[in-house]
Design a protein around this motif. Structure first.
Motif, PDB file in Angstrom:
ATOM      1  N   ARG A 135      13.732 133.529 -21.473  1.00  0.00           N
ATOM      2  CA  ARG A 135      13.166 132.188 -21.282  1.00  0.00           C
ATOM      3  C   ARG A 135      14.121 131.118 -21.791  1.00  0.00           C
ATOM      4  O   ARG A 135      14.384 130.110 -21.116  1.00  0.00           O
ATOM      5  N   ASP A 136      14.671 131.343 -23.001  1.00  0.00           N
ATOM      6  CA  ASP A 136      15.545 130.337 -23.573  1.00  0.00           C
ATOM      7  C   ASP A 136      16.913 130.334 -22.901  1.00  0.00           C
ATOM      8  O   ASP A 136      17.569 129.293 -22.810  1.00  0.00           O
ATOM      9  N   VAL A 137      17.340 131.501 -22.393  1.00  0.00           N
ATOM     10  CA  VAL A 137      18.568 131.549 -21.591  1.00  0.00           C
ATOM     11  C   VAL A 137      18.371 130.736 -20.309  1.00  0.00           C
ATOM     12  O   VAL A 137      19.262 129.977 -19.894  1.00  0.00           O
ATOM     13  N   ILE A 138      17.219 130.885 -19.679  1.00  0.00           N
ATOM     14  CA  ILE A 138      16.916 130.126 -18.454  1.00  0.00           C
ATOM     15  C   ILE A 138      16.919 128.630 -18.750  1.00  0.00           C
ATOM     16  O   ILE A 138      17.426 127.820 -17.964  1.00  0.00           O
ATOM     17  N   ALA A 139      16.340 128.248 -19.893  1.00  0.00           N
ATOM     18  CA  ALA A 139      16.353 126.839 -20.272  1.00  0.00           C
ATOM     19  C   ALA A 139      17.777 126.320 -20.398  1.00  0.00           C
ATOM     20  O   ALA A 139      18.112 125.227 -19.910  1.00  0.00           O
ATOM     21  N   MET A 140      18.640 127.100 -21.042  1.00  0.00           N
ATOM     22  CA  MET A 140      20.032 126.677 -21.203  1.00  0.00           C
ATOM     23  C   MET A 140      20.759 126.635 -19.869  1.00  0.00           C
ATOM     24  O   MET A 140      21.566 125.719 -19.611  1.00  0.00           O
ATOM     25  N   ALA A 141      20.471 127.620 -18.994  1.00  0.00           N
ATOM     26  CA  ALA A 141      21.098 127.630 -17.673  1.00  0.00           C
ATOM     27  C   ALA A 141      20.656 126.420 -16.852  1.00  0.00           C
ATOM     28  O   ALA A 141      21.454 125.836 -16.096  1.00  0.00           O
ATOM     29  N   THR A 142      19.383 126.033 -16.994  1.00  0.00           N
ATOM     30  CA  THR A 142      18.900 124.827 -16.314  1.00  0.00           C
ATOM     31  C   THR A 142      19.633 123.603 -16.838  1.00  0.00           C
ATOM     32  O   THR A 142      20.022 122.708 -16.072  1.00  0.00           O
TER      33      THR A 142
END
Length: 619
Positions: A135-142
């Motif tokens: 989830r937090d990786v996705i946030a950073m990728a966004t």
């Protein structure tokens, strides 16, 4: 439009409490996004060399539009991959979006992709230890996708589990941008969920073969689209829509249909309107305390995924708002249960949609004063927009009033005739800490359990002991050292069939864990996400085999029945060292060291009030 109802006093009180405790952080957040907002296309102030890199790959009208610095730019951020059924439909979205945005007077560019992993595939496997952190990786990728400052609005393409919360957290870092989430829709109904559950239990008992089980599972998960049970993916869709971040009625329209395409194209046109300032709705202002409370109420009214007791606080924190488990608990006491969708019943999400779906639910909750009507949404001001359902009329997209009453009271009911007078999620507290339990799928006679503990540090050790026949008794199964600091807080849904077998044999059975349960948490009373976690020295580390544990979901308590002095004097068990390498787990050592508590969202972005010394934790 229905007569405006007075907001329920508890809904109002909780909202005001959230606003008050968040006043400073919310103000600081709004000041940041105000400073980031620009007049006109943001790229118009960009140096020529930077801008040239931004349209080097464009051609035709899009190249002219980006270079011209006059038309709003729209970012496409997508979780597409063709392995996962829920995200496979997104393959065809970017060309549709680009055409619709172009026709509306903007220019869309595919800004970036984010990872999307499936808890259904990784369940019980090592990869599940990456799941929550994804989830937090996705946030950073966004954040990376939006960091080029080429964009005046964004369309987020994602459906499942950690993907939607991650997209939202990332987008809120760019809260000055108007942003719309664009769903893909559920697959068609397959094997009935009750039959799937029956075969899973038979397999756990050794009464069905692997081929029998695989046949049942493949008949359940059989085509592109979201899985049809009411787990985290479909909870995401419902909650996001009620928070006003989807177009009305778009959550549960099947992929590959003309209506699905029309809604995608309309979202594309709408974000251009918002980017032009025709109806200002930057996501950071839209997602305020009222919208978050609306999301929690919708989750509770439908018995949605327990994972949202992690995700919604983390999303709120990204907008400068502090949302707590106490807020969930107080709202749950007054929000009635209005739906029965598996695992809370036998119906699936398509049956829910056919019964009136989100729109009938919203109407019922609005008329009872359980939702804030005066909110900004991507469809315009006011939640009344979400009483309306989309239709195609002579090829044109139109919205009509949804049924005010359910079309199938076995699946969806009104506030005056609920399935239960309170919500499907509760908070348990006691000398073991704080935890969450989903009661909507648990029969009332199974909600209070007092039984001896059997303690495990690994779910596979439990499974081995179950198969040996040594657990054929009343038991509270304790699975510890499964929290975010220990190993990323994996879901333990694979325990459900075996625990269900023990319950069906007439035993008192419960699960207590600092890990997660699936969004499809079932009929077993499960105290999950226990915090403080055992690895950080939480009380669960002092529990021993044979200790009597009492789980009382009616009174909201979870206690080990051991004298306070004796219990405090025990040396905490450290448990078997967690394996921190293989299947990519070594890449997440920094996350395990920095992650915050479960009741604060288990986020690496806001690890406040962390317990345990990072240097003492396994890496």
């Amino acid at each position: 439009m229905a007569t405006r109802a007075t907001i329920h006093p508890v809904v109002q009180r909780v909202t005001e409490r959230i606003r008050s405790r968040s006043e400073q952080t919310r103000r600081e957040y709004l000041d940041r996004i105000s400073a980031a907002a620009a007049d006109g296309p943001v790229r118009s102030g960009m140096p020529c060399s930077n801008l040239a890199h931004g349209f080097a790959a464009c051609s035709g009208a899009d190249r002219i539009a980006v270079r011209g610095e006059t038309k709003p730019g729209v970012a496409i951020v997508s979780a597409y991959n063709d392995m996962l059924s829920a995200h496979q439909p997104y393959a065809e979205y970017p060309p549709q979006i680009k055409d619709a945005v172009r026709e509306a007077g903007g220019v869309a560019q595919f800004a970036g992709g984010v990872p999307a992993m499936c808890d259904g595939i990784t369940q019980g496997r090592a990869g599940m230890e990456l799941s929550l952190f994804s989830r937090d990786v996705i946030a950073m990728a966004t954040g990376v996708a939006l960091s080029h400052e080429m964009f005046d609005g964004a369309l987020l393409l994602g459906v499942c589990d950690k993907i939607v919360p991650g997209l939202l957290i990332g987008a809120l870092a760019f809260g000055h941008l108007p942003t719309i989430l664009v769903p893909a829709g559920p697959m068609a109904s397959g094997l009935p969920n009750t039959e799937k559950s029956r075969i899973r239990q038979l397999f756990a008992e050794g009464k069905a073969t692997r081929e029998d089980l695989l046949e049942a599972e493949s008949a359940s998960y059989h085509s592109p689209g979201t899985c049809t049970f009411y787990g985290t993916a479909n909870s995401n869709q419902l909650v996001v829509e009620v928070m006003g971040l989807h177009l009305p009625g778009s959550s549960f329209v099947a992929p590959g249909t003309p209506l699905r395409r029309a809604l995608t194209e309309e979202a594309s046109r709408r974000v251009v309107q918002l980017a032009r300032g025709e109806d200002p709705a930057p996501i950071g202002r839209l997602l305020d305390e009222r919208a978050l409370v609306n999301g929690v109420v919708a989750l509770l009214a439908t018995g949605g995924s327990t994972n949202h007791t992690l995700h919604l606080p983390a999303i709120a924190a990204a907008a400068g708002i502090e949302l707590t488990w106490d807020d969930f608990a107080e709202l749950s006491a007054i929000v009635p249960s209005l739906s029965r969708v598996y695992p809370n019943g036998s119906a699936d999400i398509n049956h829910f949609a056919a019964a009136g779906g989100v729109q009938t639910l919203v109407g019922q909750l609005l008329d009872a004063g359980l939702l804030h009507p005066d909110v900004h949404t991507v469809a315009g001001f006011g939640l009344d927009h979400y009483r309306k359902q989309p239709f195609l009329e002579d090829g044109e997209l139109v919205w009509r009033d949804a049924p005010a009453e359910s079309l199938d009271p076995d699946v969806l009911r009104g506030v005056q005739d609920p399935f239960a007078p309170d919500g499907g999620l509760r908070v348990l507290r006691g000398n073991l800490g704080s935890s969450v339990i989903k009661v909507s799928a648990v029969k009332p006679e199974n909600r209070v359990v007092t039984a001896p503990a059997r303690v495990f540090d690994d779910q596979h050790d439990f499974t081995a002991l179950f198969r040996s026949g040594e657990l054929d008794q009343d038991v509270v199964v304790v699975i510890r050292n499964q929290g975010p600091q220990a190993n990323g807080m994996p879901e333990l849904h694979g325990l459900t069939p075996s625990l269900g077998v023990l319950m069906d044999r007439g035993h008192q059975v419960a699960l207590v864990t600092d890990g997660r349960m699936s969004g499809a948490s079932g009929k077993i009373p499960a105290a999950i996400q226990l915090t403080p976690e055992a690895t950080a020295g939480g009380p669960l580390a002092r529990v021993r085999d044979g200790d009597m544990i009492r789980l009382d979901a009616e009174q909201g308590t979870l206690e080990v029945l051991v004298g306070d002095e004796d219990f405090a004097a025990r040396e905490p068990a450290r448990g078997a060292p967690a394996t921190q390498h293989g299947t990519g787990r070594e890449l997440f050592a920094a996350f395990r060291r920095s992650v915050g508590r479960a009741d604060q969202g288990a986020s690496v972005f806001a690890p406040q009030q962390r317990t345990g010394a990072p240097s003492d934790l396994p890496v």
